[in-house]
Enzyme design. Structure first.
Site, mmCIF file in Angstrom:
data_model
loop_
_atom_site.group_PDB
_atom_site.id
_atom_site.type_symbol
_atom_site.label_atom_id
_atom_site.label_comp_id
_atom_site.label_asym_id
_atom_site.label_seq_id
_atom_site.Cartn_x
_atom_site.Cartn_y
_atom_site.Cartn_z
ATOM 1 N N SER A 142 26.747 39.319 48.925
ATOM 2 C CA SER A 142 26.795 40.768 49.126
ATOM 3 C C SER A 142 28.270 41.160 49.094
ATOM 4 C CB SER A 142 26.219 41.097 50.513
ATOM 5 O OG SER A 142 26.548 42.421 50.906
ATOM 6 N N TYR A 155 25.505 39.291 59.755
ATOM 7 C CA TYR A 155 25.110 39.354 58.331
ATOM 8 C C TYR A 155 26.304 39.024 57.438
ATOM 9 C CZ TYR A 155 23.470 41.381 53.891
ATOM 10 O OH TYR A 155 23.118 41.582 52.572
#
Ligand SMILES: NC(=O)c1ccc[n+]([C@@H]2O[C@H](COP(=O)([O-])OP(=O)(O)OC[C@H]3O[C@@H](n4cnc5c(N)ncnc54)[C@H](OP(=O)(O)O)[C@@H]3O)[C@@H](O)[C@H]2O)c1
Length: 265
Positions: A142, A155
């Site tokens: 990401s 995350y």
């Protein structure tokens, strides 16, 4: 004939979003698909919607937070198709909670799903690819794997960890003709924020405005297939949010000021 015709492609997180779009894209190119996620009924829906059948696809439900039987699943693929050509480690879960409000159990859960689950599947498939002397492993990171952001400490950490793991692996298996691609999406319109966990393990259940305005999952999948064909090592997919990666690289202090002022969501 496409580069992917009859290739055996295992996709995790195939029950929705980017994973589902990847199943469609590979199916169109004639690949044989192994599709995994927790929700079997959603995998069945994706199988039918992609025009796949029991000859050219296999549904393998799995929970990335519990991979102790992963070698059995890998063996099922080998029994059915005889090989695994492409592994797309796409399954994952996001977070929407401040660090101070996130319990250590939830930090561990996010690491377990996004990092250790991915590592477990990769290690299970790797011996077959090494034996074949061919293969392609894709890791879904990401832009949060390149910089931290509000509400995403665990995350972001899990995605940063993927970079260290897969960069090391890439050089170790270079001479065995097994390739590694790390994908860093920015904002892609999926249910990622809806499915994100809160600090106590509940469901965030809110569609972020920026995610809702993001690139389509179909366009994301298209760019991933293109990158596999081009043997790219790392790609960024998204819109103007990708500029932050370059600003951080070349102007880290400016980046720090700018990112702090972004709307936290
Ligand atoms: N959308 C974005 O803007 C964006 C940006 C950067 C990176 N990403 C990454 O892209 C990947 C796909 O996300 P998405 O955007 O498509 O979101 P999504 O629609 O929420 O899809 C997540 C997928 O992961 C699966 N999954 C979640 N927890 C799992 C577990 N414990 N075990 C097995 N499978 C699990 C889900 O299936 P089940 O619920 O059926 O298990 C689902 O298929 C993720 O790794 C995410 O971090 C997305």
């Amino acid at each position: 004939m496409s580069r992917f015709t009859d290739k055996v492609v295992w996709i995790t997180g195939a029950s929705s979003g980017i994973g589902e779009a990847l199943v469609h894209a590979f199916a169109v190119e004639g690949a044989k698909l192994v599709i995994s996620a927790r929700r079997k009924e959603e995998l069945e829906r994706v199988q039918i919607a992609s025009g796949l059948n029991h000859q050219n696809s296999l549904i393998l439900p799995l929970d990335l937070s519990d991979t102790k039987n992963i070698n059995d699943l890998t063996q099922q693929i080998i029994n059915k198709f005889g090989r695994i050509d492409i592994l797309v480690n796409n399954g994952g879960i996001s977070q929407r909670a401040l660090t101070k409000d996130t319990s250590l159990d939830i930090d561990r859960q996010i690491m377990e799903v996004n990092f250790f689950g991915t590592v477990a599947i990769t290690k299970s498939v790797l011996p077959y690819m090494l034996k074949q002397k061919s293969g392609h492993i894709i890791a879904m990171s990401s832009i949060a794997g390149k910089f931290g952001f509000y509400f995403r400490s665990a995350y972001s950490a899990s995605k940063h960890a993927l970079h260290g793991f897969f960069e090391s692996l890439r050089m170790e298996i270079y001479n065995d003709n097994v390739k590694v691609l790390v994908v860093c999406p920015g904002k892609i319109k999926t249910n990622i924020s809806v499915n994100a966990v809160t600090g106590s393990g509940g469901k965030h259940a809110i569609m972020d405005q920026s995610t809702n305005e993001g690139l389509s999952a179909e366009e994301c999948a298209k760019q991933i297939l293109k990158a596999i064909k081009a043997n790219e090592e790392e790609i960024f997919i998204g819109g103007k949010e990708l500029k932050a990666i370059w600003i951080k690289r070349f102007f880290p202090k400016l980046f720090s000021k700018m990112i702090r002022r972004q709307k936290p969501e």
